[in-house]
Write a protein that holds these residues in place. Structure first.
Motif, short mmCIF file in Angstrom:
data_model
loop_
_atom_site.label_atom_id
_atom_site.label_comp_id
_atom_site.label_asym_id
_atom_site.label_seq_id
_atom_site.Cartn_x
_atom_site.Cartn_y
_atom_site.Cartn_z
N GLY A 1 0.97 -1.50 -0.40
CA GLY A 1 0.05 0.09 0.12
C GLY A 1 0.82 1.22 0.31
N TYR B 1 -14.08 -1.98 7.18
CA TYR B 1 -13.38 -2.37 6.50
C TYR B 1 -13.65 -1.00 4.98
CZ TYR B 1 -9.77 -3.62 2.49
OH TYR B 1 -9.87 -3.99 1.53
N ALA C 1 -11.33 2.50 4.74
CA ALA C 1 -10.97 2.59 3.29
C ALA C 1 -10.86 4.03 2.22
CB ALA C 1 -10.31 1.09 2.78
N SER D 1 -8.76 7.17 1.61
CA SER D 1 -8.73 7.30 0.40
C SER D 1 -9.10 8.58 -0.24
CB SER D 1 -10.03 6.51 -1.12
OG SER D 1 -8.58 6.69 -1.95
N THR E 1 -10.06 1.86 -4.71
CA THR E 1 -10.32 1.24 -3.42
C THR E 1 -12.21 0.57 -3.19
OG1 THR E 1 -9.81 4.09 -2.41
CG2 THR E 1 -10.88 2.24 -1.04
N ALA F 1 -10.94 -3.74 -1.93
CA ALA F 1 -11.69 -3.98 -0.80
C ALA F 1 -12.28 -5.34 -1.24
CB ALA F 1 -11.95 -2.76 -0.59
N ALA G 1 -4.27 2.69 -0.89
CA ALA G 1 -5.23 3.28 0.85
C ALA G 1 -6.19 1.90 0.88
CB ALA G 1 -6.33 3.91 0.29
N ALA G 2 -6.23 0.96 0.08
CA ALA G 2 -7.50 0.11 0.41
C ALA G 2 -6.46 -1.44 1.35
CB ALA G 2 -7.86 -0.77 -0.71
N VAL H 1 -5.21 -0.18 4.83
CA VAL H 1 -6.58 -0.21 5.47
C VAL H 1 -6.39 -1.91 5.68
CG1 VAL H 1 -9.01 -0.37 6.47
CG2 VAL H 1 -7.59 1.56 5.78
N ALA H 2 -6.41 -2.32 5.27
CA ALA H 2 -6.73 -4.08 5.29
C ALA H 2 -5.69 -4.40 6.01
CB ALA H 2 -6.41 -4.92 3.68
#
Length: 229
Positions: free
Chosen positions: A26, A105, A109, A113, A151, A155, A201-202, A205-206
């Motif tokens: 990321g 989630y 995300a 983003s 995103t 995601a 971003a995804a 955050v994951a």
């Protein structure tokens, strides 16, 4: 549904390795976007050669179908509909389907983003193409529409790691990028930057949710198997 579920040493190592990979991947994407934006900024108002070539190419594709399609993507990918209805609707659909942590989630995300997009837009303040035919905010780099699409796509791939999800998500991002350049809201490099920001971003955050998502998925699988027994 916490990290404590992963009590075995090997499972814990795998979890930590997955988190590290997600964060690093990321960050690489976000840093790549920032570097591309800085490069564009260093050129002043002069676009990249590939931007000029692509902009000239899409001008030659004059088509009522493409215009209608691009205006549709402009609506669903941004504004009140793309920023509120699509994310909230997707999260609610996940909640109804029993994916509570997945819904959380996705929203986190998307928020990260959108925040990164606005930071880069105000940092670089790139000028949009003169031929723009839709209303847009300040700053051409990166594309917020494409970032949002990326995103969502990444995601959902994290939540549902299936080949068809990857194919549909990739197509969605590509079509969004095409539509944004067709209406001249962005340069081609803006869409690449948006894809990097959104995907990055995804993934970042994951890393925070990967354990909870795995446990939630196992619980749903076990419930489904019990119901069939």
């Amino acid at each position: 549904m916490t990290d404590e579920t992963f009590t075995e040493p090997e499972a814990r190592r795998q979890l930590n390795a997955t988190r590290l990979w997600l964060v690093l991947a990321g960050l690489v994407l976000v840093v790549t976007a920032a570097a591309l934006g800085a490069w564009a900024f260093s050129l002043g108002d002069e676009p990249f050669a590939i931007d000029l070539w692509w902009n000239t190419l899409v001008v030659s594709w004059e088509s009522s179908f493409m215009l209608g399609f691009s205006l549709f993507m402009n609506f669903v990918g941004g504004g009140w509909f793309g920023v509120l209805v699509v994310p909230v609707g997707s999260a609610l659909a996940l909640l109804v389907a029993g994916h509570r942590w997945a819904a959380f989630y996705l929203l986190v995300a998307l928020i990260l983003s959108a925040g990164l997009v606005q930071i880069l837009k105000h940092l670089f303040g790139r000028i949009r193409p003169e031929e723009i035919i839709v209303l847009s905010d300040h700053g051409s780099f990166p594309s917020g529409h494409v970032a949002n699409a990326a995103t969502m796509s990444v995601a959902f791939l994290v939540i549902f790691p299936r080949l068809w999800v990857f194919i549909v998500g990739t197509a969605w991002v590509a079509l969004m990028a095409l539509s944004r350049t067709y209406v001249h809201a962005h340069w081609l490099s803006d869409t690449l930057g948006g894809a990097c920001v959104g995907g990055g971003a995804a993934l970042i955050v994951a890393a925070l949710f990967v354990a909870r998502l795995a446990v939630e998925d196992r619980a749903r699988t076990a419930t489904a198997l019990t119901g069939r027994a």
